[in-house]
Design a protein around this motif. Structure first.
Motif, short mmCIF file in Angstrom:
data_model
loop_
_atom_site.label_atom_id
_atom_site.label_comp_id
_atom_site.label_asym_id
_atom_site.label_seq_id
_atom_site.Cartn_x
_atom_site.Cartn_y
_atom_site.Cartn_z
N MET A 1 0.77 -1.22 -0.01
CA MET A 1 0.07 0.17 -0.09
C MET A 1 0.96 1.18 -0.07
O MET A 1 0.64 2.23 -0.68
N MET A 2 1.70 1.33 1.04
CA MET A 2 2.98 2.42 0.86
C MET A 2 3.61 2.90 -0.23
O MET A 2 3.91 3.74 -0.67
N ASP A 3 3.91 1.63 -1.10
CA ASP A 3 4.64 1.52 -2.23
C ASP A 3 3.66 2.32 -3.24
O ASP A 3 4.33 2.93 -4.04
N MET A 4 2.59 1.83 -3.33
CA MET A 4 1.77 2.27 -4.23
C MET A 4 1.54 4.08 -3.90
O MET A 4 1.38 4.98 -4.99
N ILE A 5 1.62 4.29 -2.65
CA ILE A 5 1.28 5.88 -2.32
C ILE A 5 2.68 6.56 -2.87
O ILE A 5 2.58 7.76 -3.26
N ARG A 6 3.89 5.93 -2.55
CA ARG A 6 5.15 6.51 -2.84
C ARG A 6 5.16 6.61 -4.33
O ARG A 6 5.64 7.62 -4.96
N ALA A 7 4.73 5.63 -4.68
CA ALA A 7 4.90 5.79 -6.73
C ALA A 7 3.76 6.67 -6.94
O ALA A 7 4.29 7.61 -8.16
N LEU A 8 2.74 7.28 -6.42
CA LEU A 8 1.86 8.02 -6.86
C LEU A 8 2.30 9.35 -6.44
O LEU A 8 2.35 10.51 -7.19
N ALA A 9 2.85 9.78 -5.35
CA ALA A 9 3.76 10.90 -5.00
C ALA A 9 4.91 11.09 -6.03
O ALA A 9 5.08 12.36 -6.45
N GLN A 10 5.40 10.20 -6.38
CA GLN A 10 6.84 10.20 -7.49
C GLN A 10 6.17 10.63 -8.57
O GLN A 10 6.74 11.86 -9.31
N SER A 11 5.04 10.16 -9.09
CA SER A 11 4.54 10.60 -10.58
C SER A 11 4.02 12.12 -10.32
O SER A 11 4.15 12.65 -11.19
N GLY A 12 3.57 12.55 -8.97
CA GLY A 12 3.10 13.88 -8.84
C GLY A 12 4.27 14.84 -8.95
O GLY A 12 4.19 16.14 -9.16
N VAL A 13 5.27 14.49 -8.35
CA VAL A 13 6.48 15.26 -8.20
C VAL A 13 7.03 15.48 -9.76
O VAL A 13 7.58 16.54 -10.39
N ASP A 14 7.12 14.25 -10.58
CA ASP A 14 7.62 14.44 -11.71
C ASP A 14 6.58 15.07 -12.78
O ASP A 14 7.17 15.98 -13.65
N ALA A 15 5.25 15.31 -12.47
CA ALA A 15 4.35 15.93 -13.22
C ALA A 15 4.40 17.60 -12.97
O ALA A 15 4.06 18.37 -13.66
N GLY A 16 4.93 17.69 -11.64
CA GLY A 16 5.15 19.23 -11.31
C GLY A 16 3.79 19.74 -10.42
O GLY A 16 3.80 20.79 -9.86
N TRP A 17 2.91 18.77 -10.09
CA TRP A 17 1.94 19.34 -9.29
C TRP A 17 1.95 18.94 -7.69
O TRP A 17 1.33 19.47 -6.86
N LEU A 18 3.28 18.43 -7.38
CA LEU A 18 3.55 18.41 -5.99
C LEU A 18 4.96 18.91 -5.71
O LEU A 18 5.82 18.79 -6.65
N SER A 19 5.18 19.27 -4.53
CA SER A 19 6.39 19.89 -4.01
C SER A 19 7.35 18.85 -4.33
O SER A 19 7.31 17.57 -4.12
N GLU A 20 8.86 19.26 -4.47
CA GLU A 20 9.85 18.42 -4.72
C GLU A 20 10.20 17.68 -2.91
O GLU A 20 10.95 16.69 -3.07
N SER A 21 9.79 18.10 -2.12
CA SER A 21 9.72 17.63 -0.73
C SER A 21 9.18 16.33 -0.72
O SER A 21 9.86 15.31 0.04
N PHE A 22 8.17 15.87 -1.62
CA PHE A 22 7.43 14.69 -1.46
C PHE A 22 8.37 13.67 -2.63
O PHE A 22 7.89 12.53 -2.58
N PHE A 23 9.44 13.93 -3.02
CA PHE A 23 10.40 12.90 -3.76
C PHE A 23 10.95 12.24 -2.66
O PHE A 23 11.46 10.74 -2.89
N TYR A 24 11.10 12.50 -1.40
CA TYR A 24 11.60 11.75 -0.41
C TYR A 24 10.66 10.83 0.39
O TYR A 24 9.56 11.19 0.54
N ALA A 25 11.03 9.61 0.52
CA ALA A 25 10.10 8.62 1.09
C ALA A 25 9.44 8.80 2.19
O ALA A 25 8.42 8.68 2.85
N PHE A 26 10.44 9.58 3.17
CA PHE A 26 9.94 9.69 4.76
C PHE A 26 8.99 10.83 4.70
O PHE A 26 8.11 11.03 5.62
N MET A 27 9.00 11.84 3.75
CA MET A 27 7.94 12.82 3.69
C MET A 27 6.60 12.25 3.42
O MET A 27 5.66 12.68 3.89
N VAL A 28 6.77 11.26 2.41
CA VAL A 28 5.46 10.74 1.91
C VAL A 28 4.77 10.00 3.20
O VAL A 28 3.56 10.10 3.65
N VAL A 29 5.75 9.25 3.95
CA VAL A 29 5.08 8.44 5.06
C VAL A 29 4.65 9.23 6.20
O VAL A 29 3.39 9.35 6.85
#
Length: 90
Positions: A1-29
């Motif tokens: 479940m958390m891997d799916m959330i991390r992947a979603l956050a990573q795609s959001g960072v790559d798309a530019g609609w999330l801050s770059e701080s969500f690139f780090y896994a501990f921020m997502v958790v």
């Protein structure tokens, strides 16, 4: 479940609609845990504030806390001055 959330956050960072701080896994958790724990608590608290018609009072206490910080806080324990000024204001 958390891997799916991390992947979603990573795609959001790559798309530019999330801050770059969500690139780090501990921020997502931390963000997910904070959202799951705080959302129900703050939702219930907000309902209580509105039902008891304390919205303006809680805003005033919040402004008092900012004044308490602005008046000068000791760097070793800033909460003492903040809490004291809020209690005096109340």
């Amino acid at each position: 479940m958390m891997d799916m959330i991390r992947a979603l956050a990573q795609s959001g960072v790559d798309a530019g609609w999330l801050s770059e701080s969500f690139f780090y896994a501990f921020m997502v958790v931390n963000a997910v845990v904070a959202a799951l724990l705080l959302d129900p608590l703050l939702g219930g608290h907000g309902t209580l504030v509105i039902a008891k018609r304390l919205a303006f009072f809680s805003e005033a206490v919040g402004h008092a806390a900012l004044i308490g910080i602005a008046l000068g806080e000791p760097p070793e324990n800033p909460m003492i001055g903040l809490f004291s000024f809020c209690m005096i204001f109340t």
